[in-house]
Design a protein around this motif. Sequence first.
Motif, PDB file in Angstrom:
ATOM      1  N   SER A 141      -8.920 -27.783  12.627  1.00  0.00           N
ATOM      2  CA  SER A 141      -8.535 -27.101  13.852  1.00  0.00           C
ATOM      3  C   SER A 141      -7.458 -27.952  14.508  1.00  0.00           C
ATOM      4  CB  SER A 141      -9.747 -26.962  14.772  1.00  0.00           C
ATOM      5  OG  SER A 141      -9.358 -26.413  16.002  1.00  0.00           O
ATOM      6  N   CYS A 142      -6.287 -27.340  14.756  1.00  0.00           N
ATOM      7  CA  CYS A 142      -5.197 -28.109  15.357  1.00  0.00           C
ATOM      8  C   CYS A 142      -4.331 -27.205  16.233  1.00  0.00           C
ATOM      9  CB  CYS A 142      -4.357 -28.795  14.278  1.00  0.00           C
ATOM     10  SG  CYS A 142      -3.479 -27.681  13.180  1.00  0.00           S
ATOM     11  N   ASP A 143      -3.530 -27.845  17.105  1.00  0.00           N
ATOM     12  CA  ASP A 143      -2.639 -27.096  17.997  1.00  0.00           C
ATOM     13  C   ASP A 143      -1.658 -26.226  17.216  1.00  0.00           C
ATOM     14  OD1 ASP A 143      -3.744 -28.055  20.369  1.00  0.00           O
ATOM     15  OD2 ASP A 143      -2.443 -29.813  20.401  1.00  0.00           O
ATOM     16  N   GLY A 144      -1.159 -26.756  16.109  1.00  0.00           N
ATOM     17  CA  GLY A 144      -0.154 -26.026  15.315  1.00  0.00           C
ATOM     18  C   GLY A 144      -0.743 -25.111  14.272  1.00  0.00           C
ATOM     19  N   GLY A 145      -2.047 -24.853  14.341  1.00  0.00           N
ATOM     20  CA  GLY A 145      -2.716 -24.037  13.336  1.00  0.00           C
ATOM     21  C   GLY A 145      -2.258 -22.597  13.268  1.00  0.00           C
ATOM     22  N   GLY A 146      -1.538 -22.132  14.266  1.00  0.00           N
ATOM     23  CA  GLY A 146      -1.030 -20.763  14.249  1.00  0.00           C
ATOM     24  C   GLY A 146       0.277 -20.634  13.485  1.00  0.00           C
ATOM     25  N   SER A 147       0.914 -21.746  13.169  1.00  0.00           N
ATOM     26  CA  SER A 147       2.189 -21.745  12.458  1.00  0.00           C
ATOM     27  C   SER A 147       1.954 -21.697  10.942  1.00  0.00           C
ATOM     28  CB  SER A 147       2.977 -23.018  12.808  1.00  0.00           C
ATOM     29  OG  SER A 147       4.001 -23.250  11.885  1.00  0.00           O
ATOM     30  N   VAL A 148       2.656 -20.774  10.283  1.00  0.00           N
ATOM     31  CA  VAL A 148       2.527 -20.629   8.834  1.00  0.00           C
ATOM     32  C   VAL A 148       2.960 -21.911   8.120  1.00  0.00           C
ATOM     33  CG1 VAL A 148       3.354 -19.337   6.830  1.00  0.00           C
ATOM     34  CG2 VAL A 148       2.855 -18.137   8.943  1.00  0.00           C
ATOM     35  N   GLU A 149       4.018 -22.567   8.621  1.00  0.00           N
ATOM     36  CA  GLU A 149       4.520 -23.790   7.980  1.00  0.00           C
ATOM     37  C   GLU A 149       3.497 -24.927   8.085  1.00  0.00           C
ATOM     38  OE1 GLU A 149       6.370 -22.211  10.433  1.00  0.00           O
ATOM     39  OE2 GLU A 149       7.785 -21.182   9.106  1.00  0.00           O
ATOM     40  N   VAL A 150       2.893 -25.069   9.269  1.00  0.00           N
ATOM     41  CA  VAL A 150       1.900 -26.129   9.472  1.00  0.00           C
ATOM     42  C   VAL A 150       0.675 -25.857   8.609  1.00  0.00           C
ATOM     43  CG1 VAL A 150       0.335 -27.188  11.155  1.00  0.00           C
ATOM     44  CG2 VAL A 150       2.714 -26.719  11.776  1.00  0.00           C
ATOM     45  N   LYS A 151       0.194 -24.605   8.603  1.00  0.00           N
ATOM     46  CA  LYS A 151      -0.965 -24.246   7.780  1.00  0.00           C
ATOM     47  C   LYS A 151      -0.700 -24.573   6.314  1.00  0.00           C
ATOM     48  CE  LYS A 151      -3.479 -20.509   9.976  1.00  0.00           C
ATOM     49  NZ  LYS A 151      -3.965 -19.152   9.854  1.00  0.00           N
ATOM     50  N   SER A 152       0.451 -24.174   5.835  1.00  0.00           N
ATOM     51  CA  SER A 152       0.799 -24.394   4.431  1.00  0.00           C
ATOM     52  C   SER A 152       0.846 -25.881   4.091  1.00  0.00           C
ATOM     53  CB  SER A 152       2.149 -23.737   4.130  1.00  0.00           C
ATOM     54  OG  SER A 152       2.522 -23.991   2.803  1.00  0.00           O
ATOM     55  N   ALA A 153       1.452 -26.667   4.990  1.00  0.00           N
ATOM     56  CA  ALA A 153       1.550 -28.110   4.748  1.00  0.00           C
ATOM     57  C   ALA A 153       0.164 -28.762   4.725  1.00  0.00           C
ATOM     58  CB  ALA A 153       2.420 -28.752   5.824  1.00  0.00           C
ATOM     59  N   LEU A 154      -0.719 -28.380   5.658  1.00  0.00           N
ATOM     60  CA  LEU A 154      -2.048 -28.978   5.717  1.00  0.00           C
ATOM     61  C   LEU A 154      -2.906 -28.569   4.525  1.00  0.00           C
ATOM     62  CD1 LEU A 154      -2.885 -28.683   9.535  1.00  0.00           C
ATOM     63  CD2 LEU A 154      -1.877 -30.605   8.299  1.00  0.00           C
ATOM     64  N   ILE A 155      -2.822 -27.315   4.135  1.00  0.00           N
ATOM     65  CA  ILE A 155      -3.594 -26.844   2.978  1.00  0.00           C
ATOM     66  C   ILE A 155      -3.118 -27.541   1.706  1.00  0.00           C
ATOM     67  CG2 ILE A 155      -4.018 -24.833   1.498  1.00  0.00           C
ATOM     68  CD1 ILE A 155      -4.144 -23.140   4.106  1.00  0.00           C
ATOM     69  N   SER A 156      -1.812 -27.664   1.539  1.00  0.00           N
ATOM     70  CA  SER A 156      -1.267 -28.345   0.359  1.00  0.00           C
ATOM     71  C   SER A 156      -1.689 -29.803   0.312  1.00  0.00           C
ATOM     72  CB  SER A 156       0.260 -28.260   0.340  1.00  0.00           C
ATOM     73  OG  SER A 156       0.671 -26.937   0.184  1.00  0.00           O
ATOM     74  N   ALA A 157      -1.656 -30.469   1.460  1.00  0.00           N
ATOM     75  CA  ALA A 157      -2.022 -31.883   1.516  1.00  0.00           C
ATOM     76  C   ALA A 157      -3.499 -32.069   1.155  1.00  0.00           C
ATOM     77  CB  ALA A 157      -1.744 -32.449   2.899  1.00  0.00           C
ATOM     78  N   CYS A 158      -4.367 -31.254   1.712  1.00  0.00           N
ATOM     79  CA  CYS A 158      -5.805 -31.385   1.442  1.00  0.00           C
ATOM     80  C   CYS A 158      -6.145 -31.021   0.000  1.00  0.00           C
ATOM     81  CB  CYS A 158      -6.608 -30.506   2.394  1.00  0.00           C
ATOM     82  SG  CYS A 158      -6.576 -31.096   4.098  1.00  0.00           S
ATOM     83  N   SER A 159      -5.478 -29.996  -0.512  1.00  0.00           N
ATOM     84  CA  SER A 159      -5.716 -29.587  -1.891  1.00  0.00           C
ATOM     85  C   SER A 159      -5.324 -30.700  -2.858  1.00  0.00           C
ATOM     86  CB  SER A 159      -4.924 -28.313  -2.191  1.00  0.00           C
ATOM     87  OG  SER A 159      -5.147 -27.901  -3.514  1.00  0.00           O
ATOM     88  N   ALA A 160      -4.177 -31.318  -2.600  1.00  0.00           N
ATOM     89  CA  ALA A 160      -3.722 -32.419  -3.466  1.00  0.00           C
ATOM     90  C   ALA A 160      -4.612 -33.648  -3.306  1.00  0.00           C
ATOM     91  CB  ALA A 160      -2.279 -32.774  -3.128  1.00  0.00           C
ATOM     92  N   LEU A 161      -5.021 -33.937  -2.100  1.00  0.00           N
ATOM     93  CA  LEU A 161      -5.802 -35.131  -1.823  1.00  0.00           C
ATOM     94  C   LEU A 161      -7.214 -35.052  -2.409  1.00  0.00           C
ATOM     95  CD1 LEU A 161      -5.881 -37.854  -0.321  1.00  0.00           C
ATOM     96  CD2 LEU A 161      -6.645 -36.611   1.693  1.00  0.00           C
ATOM     97  N   PHE A 162      -7.875 -33.913  -2.247  1.00  0.00           N
ATOM     98  CA  PHE A 162      -9.265 -33.796  -2.666  1.00  0.00           C
ATOM     99  C   PHE A 162      -9.458 -33.024  -3.963  1.00  0.00           C
ATOM    100  CE2 PHE A 162      -9.682 -34.043   2.091  1.00  0.00           C
ATOM    101  CZ  PHE A 162     -10.096 -35.356   2.102  1.00  0.00           C
ATOM    102  N   GLY A 163      -8.393 -32.435  -4.512  1.00  0.00           N
ATOM    103  CA  GLY A 163      -8.502 -31.696  -5.761  1.00  0.00           C
ATOM    104  C   GLY A 163      -9.346 -30.436  -5.640  1.00  0.00           C
TER     105      GLY A 163
END
Length: 177
Positions: A141-163
Motif C-alpha cells: 500500500s503506497c501513495d503512488g499505488g494509483g499510478s500504472v508506472e509505479v504499480k508496474s515497477a513495484l510488481i516487477s521488483a517484488c517478482s524478481a526479488l522473491f521469484g
Amino acid sequence: MDFFKKMLEKKDSRILVNLFTALAVGTGLILAGNYFEEDKKEETSPMVSAEAEQKEDYAEKTAKELEEILKSVEGVGRIKVMLSLKDEGEQSLAEDVSTEKGSGGSSGEFEKQEQKTLLTGEDLPYITNRSAPRIEGVLISCDGGGSVEVKSALISACSALFGIESNKIQVLKMGGE
C-alpha cells in the motif's frame, strides 16, 4: 431399585456412606485426570514455538527491508508492506549413518544401513542447514499505488526479488491517514 430402598430404610447407614464416599472419590479422580490432560495439550514444544517466532521475525524484517528499498522508487511516497509466507523454510538435520556388511548364507552378501538423527544436549535435533521461509504473496500500500508506472515497477521488483508470479503481488493506493 428395591436394593436402594432397603438401604435407605435400614438404620445402619455405613453401606450408604461408603457408597457415596466411593462415588465422590471416583468423581474427583476423573476431574483431576481431565485437568492434567488439558495441561498436557496446551504445552507446545520449545522447538515449535521458536520456529513460529522465527517465521514471524523473518516476515517482519523482510517487509521492513522491502519498504526501505521500495520507498526510494520515484512516485511511491509513503509505503506499507505485508508478506505472506508459504512455509517455514527447510532444514537439514545432522544424521549418523552406519553401514554393516555381512553374509546371508546361500543368498550372498548383504549391506544394512542405519540412520540416526543426531540430537543436541536438550534432545532436540541438531540442524546443519536452514533455508529461509518462502514468500507466497506481497501486499503493498503506497501513495503512488494509483499510478500504472509505479504499480508496474513495484510488481516487477517484488517478482524478481522473491521469484513469485506477478498475480501474487498486489499494489494498492494508500488512503489518507
